[in-house]
Design a protein around this motif. Structure first.
Motif, mmCIF file in Angstrom:
data_model
loop_
_atom_site.group_PDB
_atom_site.id
_atom_site.type_symbol
_atom_site.label_atom_id
_atom_site.label_comp_id
_atom_site.label_asym_id
_atom_site.label_seq_id
_atom_site.Cartn_x
_atom_site.Cartn_y
_atom_site.Cartn_z
ATOM 1 N N PHE A 1 6.278 89.156 76.532
ATOM 2 C CA PHE A 1 5.303 88.550 75.626
ATOM 3 C C PHE A 1 4.307 87.784 76.494
ATOM 4 C CE2 PHE A 1 9.365 88.978 73.571
ATOM 5 C CZ PHE A 1 9.061 89.555 72.351
ATOM 6 N N PHE A 2 3.066 88.246 76.484
ATOM 7 C CA PHE A 2 2.052 87.613 77.311
ATOM 8 C C PHE A 2 1.570 86.319 76.653
ATOM 9 C CE2 PHE A 2 1.544 92.202 78.479
ATOM 10 C CZ PHE A 2 2.053 92.070 79.767
ATOM 11 N N PHE A 3 1.044 85.453 77.474
ATOM 12 C CA PHE A 3 0.724 84.097 77.039
ATOM 13 C C PHE A 3 -0.477 84.046 76.087
ATOM 14 C CE2 PHE A 3 -1.525 80.075 77.443
ATOM 15 C CZ PHE A 3 -0.506 79.166 77.202
ATOM 16 N N ASP A 4 -0.306 83.346 74.985
ATOM 17 C CA ASP A 4 -1.390 82.878 74.125
ATOM 18 C C ASP A 4 -0.795 81.812 73.215
ATOM 19 O OD1 ASP A 4 -0.024 84.169 72.089
ATOM 20 O OD2 ASP A 4 -1.487 85.778 71.854
ATOM 21 N N GLU A 5 -1.589 81.317 72.282
ATOM 22 C CA GLU A 5 -1.125 80.204 71.450
ATOM 23 C C GLU A 5 0.012 80.612 70.512
ATOM 24 O OE1 GLU A 5 -4.167 82.483 69.303
ATOM 25 O OE2 GLU A 5 -4.082 81.570 71.302
ATOM 26 N N LYS B 1 8.538 100.270 68.574
ATOM 27 C CA LYS B 1 7.981 100.290 67.225
ATOM 28 C C LYS B 1 7.564 98.884 66.781
ATOM 29 C CE LYS B 1 9.140 101.598 62.465
ATOM 30 N NZ LYS B 1 10.211 102.154 61.575
ATOM 31 N N ILE B 2 8.419 97.909 67.040
ATOM 32 C CA ILE B 2 8.095 96.524 66.668
ATOM 33 C C ILE B 2 6.890 96.028 67.461
ATOM 34 C CG2 ILE B 2 8.951 94.148 66.563
ATOM 35 C CD1 ILE B 2 11.787 95.316 66.353
ATOM 36 N N ALA B 3 6.866 96.358 68.760
ATOM 37 C CA ALA B 3 5.758 95.923 69.616
ATOM 38 C C ALA B 3 4.429 96.520 69.175
ATOM 39 C CB ALA B 3 6.054 96.298 71.070
ATOM 40 N N GLN B 4 4.450 97.784 68.798
ATOM 41 C CA GLN B 4 3.219 98.430 68.321
ATOM 42 C C GLN B 4 2.660 97.724 67.088
ATOM 43 O OE1 GLN B 4 4.273 102.534 67.730
ATOM 44 N NE2 GLN B 4 4.510 102.946 69.940
ATOM 45 N N GLN B 5 3.529 97.344 66.186
ATOM 46 C CA GLN B 5 3.094 96.637 64.981
ATOM 47 C C GLN B 5 2.496 95.273 65.326
ATOM 48 O OE1 GLN B 5 6.776 96.631 62.792
ATOM 49 N NE2 GLN B 5 6.469 98.685 61.955
ATOM 50 N N MET B 6 3.118 94.584 66.258
ATOM 51 C CA MET B 6 2.621 93.262 66.651
ATOM 52 C C MET B 6 1.299 93.368 67.393
ATOM 53 S SD MET B 6 5.903 90.958 67.767
ATOM 54 C CE MET B 6 6.834 90.125 66.464
ATOM 55 N N ASN B 7 1.180 94.339 68.270
ATOM 56 C CA ASN B 7 -0.069 94.509 69.013
ATOM 57 C C ASN B 7 -1.220 94.893 68.095
ATOM 58 O OD1 ASN B 7 1.042 93.871 71.503
ATOM 59 N ND2 ASN B 7 1.627 95.988 71.957
ATOM 60 N N ALA B 8 -0.920 95.700 67.082
ATOM 61 C CA ALA B 8 -1.959 96.081 66.121
ATOM 62 C C ALA B 8 -2.411 94.863 65.319
ATOM 63 C CB ALA B 8 -1.430 97.163 65.186
ATOM 64 N N ALA B 9 -1.469 94.000 64.982
ATOM 65 C CA ALA B 9 -1.805 92.811 64.193
ATOM 66 C C ALA B 9 -2.625 91.806 64.996
ATOM 67 C CB ALA B 9 -0.528 92.151 63.685
ATOM 68 N N SER B 10 -2.412 91.767 66.316
ATOM 69 C CA SER B 10 -3.126 90.792 67.146
ATOM 70 C C SER B 10 -4.360 91.382 67.823
ATOM 71 C CB SER B 10 -2.182 90.246 68.230
ATOM 72 O OG SER B 10 -1.791 91.278 69.116
ATOM 73 N N ALA C 1 -0.278 92.123 73.247
ATOM 74 C CA ALA C 1 0.416 90.846 73.429
ATOM 75 C C ALA C 1 1.875 91.054 73.786
ATOM 76 C CB ALA C 1 0.309 90.010 72.161
ATOM 77 N N VAL C 2 2.412 92.268 73.484
ATOM 78 C CA VAL C 2 3.818 92.592 73.736
ATOM 79 C C VAL C 2 3.884 93.882 74.545
ATOM 80 C CG1 VAL C 2 6.081 92.967 72.700
ATOM 81 C CG2 VAL C 2 4.379 91.582 71.487
ATOM 82 N N TYR C 3 4.713 93.879 75.580
ATOM 83 C CA TYR C 3 4.887 95.053 76.450
ATOM 84 C C TYR C 3 6.362 95.441 76.438
ATOM 85 C CZ TYR C 3 5.408 97.708 80.830
ATOM 86 O OH TYR C 3 5.701 98.660 81.775
ATOM 87 N N VAL C 4 6.634 96.732 76.297
ATOM 88 C CA VAL C 4 8.001 97.247 76.310
ATOM 89 C C VAL C 4 8.107 98.314 77.389
ATOM 90 C CG1 VAL C 4 9.821 98.401 74.982
ATOM 91 C CG2 VAL C 4 8.261 96.802 73.846
ATOM 92 N N THR C 5 9.142 98.231 78.218
ATOM 93 C CA THR C 5 9.339 99.256 79.242
ATOM 94 C C THR C 5 9.550 100.609 78.574
ATOM 95 O OG1 THR C 5 11.695 98.700 79.291
ATOM 96 C CG2 THR C 5 10.304 97.674 80.950
#
Length: 351
Positions: free
Chosen positions: A238-242, A311-320, A324-328
């Motif tokens: 999870f990369f840094f932001d607020e 799948k979870i990361a893709q949803q979060m990245n689309a929302a932001s 913001a989230v990286y998965v190996t």
């Protein structure tokens, strides 16, 4: 005869100096500390504690207590616990060290910067520790992951400067090992705490609403075992932001809902150097992201864990609207990245 109105040296008056207030210094203005407010001692078969806001980062002492329940629901600087037996003890976020000496048959839940025991026996410790816990001349020690919630706890971690993602509870160093004997072991069942730790019963301490569920815990529940090579593993960043901390906790909640059997083995929050990020990600693409602030990393295990996490990361990245989230990606790459990251993280945290 001299004149009655004549003046001489004896009749001269010095001009009065203007009134001056006594000088005050910063150390005079500090509130005087009553040691009794920050000590629990000589209690037997009692429930005692401190409410949020009553310790305020002071040093604390617990000593000579038997068969009692002691709850410290506030930030602490350092704490020593001496000569206690058959006690249940909760220690709120402690910036510095927690030192247990000459204690036996106790259950302790604590979050601290450093943890050490000496001459202790038959202790269950549910711990968050920023550095490697140390035991010395201690036997029959059991360690588990800290898991607790009450409304003020999250802010207390922030005030104490303790990261909820840097937990070394299972990485115990035995300073006085004995050949052929094991002085400590891990408790890896999330429900073990409920059978060992007693909630407050008195109205004042009960009002804090202490919750021991791992699902509600401010600190993510981790299993801590270093063995993961035989299971499918993936690493999430999870990369840094607020919203970084909130995003990480939401990710964990989604993962538990979608993959009930998954395990979060380790979590870390560290600053990364550009060269080390290159070794972990195998690309310089994330250089700007890691330069913004610390990354949070989760090592997760389970069947199809990479697919669920992606799948979870893709949803979060689309929302932001950003990554913001990286998965190996695949298992071979994951293992290489896991080894590279945790080698770097361990080195960083030992400095």
């Amino acid at each position: 005869m001299g004149c009655l109105h004549s003046t001489g040296w004896w009749s001269h008056k010095e001009p009065r100096e203007p009134h001056q207030e006594p000088k005050s210094y910063s150390w005079d203005k500090k509130d005087r500390v009553n040691p009794a407010d920050f000590t629990v001692e000589n209690v037997s078969n009692e429930e005692v504690g401190r409410l949020p806001g009553t310790i305020g980062g002071q040093q604390f002492i617990i000593q000579n207590c038997q068969a009692s329940q002691i709850y410290l629901f506030d930030c602490i600087n350092t704490i020593t616990i001496d000569d206690c037996s058959d006690c249940i003890i909760f220690v709120g976020p402690t910036t510095g060290s927690l030192f247990l000496r000459d204690c036996q048959d106790c259950v302790v839940m604590a979050a601290c910067g450093q943890f050490r025991t000496r001459d202790c026996c038959k202790m269950e410790i549910f711990l968050l520790c920023q550095t490697q816990p140390i035991i010395e001349a201690s036997t029959k020690m059991k360690f588990g992951c800290f898991q607790a919630f009450y409304p003020q706890l999250k802010d207390q971690f922030t005030v104490a400067g303790i990261s909820i993602f840097n937990n070394n509870w299972a990485n115990v160093h035995d300073f006085t090992p004995v050949d052929g004997e094991t002085n400590w072991s891990c408790i890896s069942q999330a429900n073990a705490l409920s059978s060992s730790f007693k909630l407050p019963e008195g109205e004042e301490l009960k009002s804090i609403d202490l919750n021991l569920s791992s699902d509600c815990s401010v600190v993510p529940y981790t299993y801590g075992s270093p063995v993961y090579a035989t299971q499918e593993a993936t690493l999430i960043f999870f990369f840094f932001d607020e919203a970084q901390h909130q995003r990480a906790m939401e990710f964990i909640a989604s993962l538990r809902a979608q993959a009930v059997e998954c395990k979060i083995q380790h979590s870390r929050e560290v600053m990364m150097e550009t060269a080390d990020a290159q070794r972990v990600f195998h690309t310089s693409e994330y250089k700007n992201a890691i330069n913004q602030g610390p990354v949070i990393a989760l090592l997760c295990l389970g069947d199809d864990i990479a697919g669920v996490c992606s799948k979870i990361a893709q949803q979060m990245n689309a929302a932001s609207s950003k990554q913001a989230v990286y998965v190996t990606s695949d298992s071979n790459t994951s293992n290489q990245q896991i080894d590279a990251f945790f080698s770097y993280a361990s080195m960083t945290m030992s400095m």
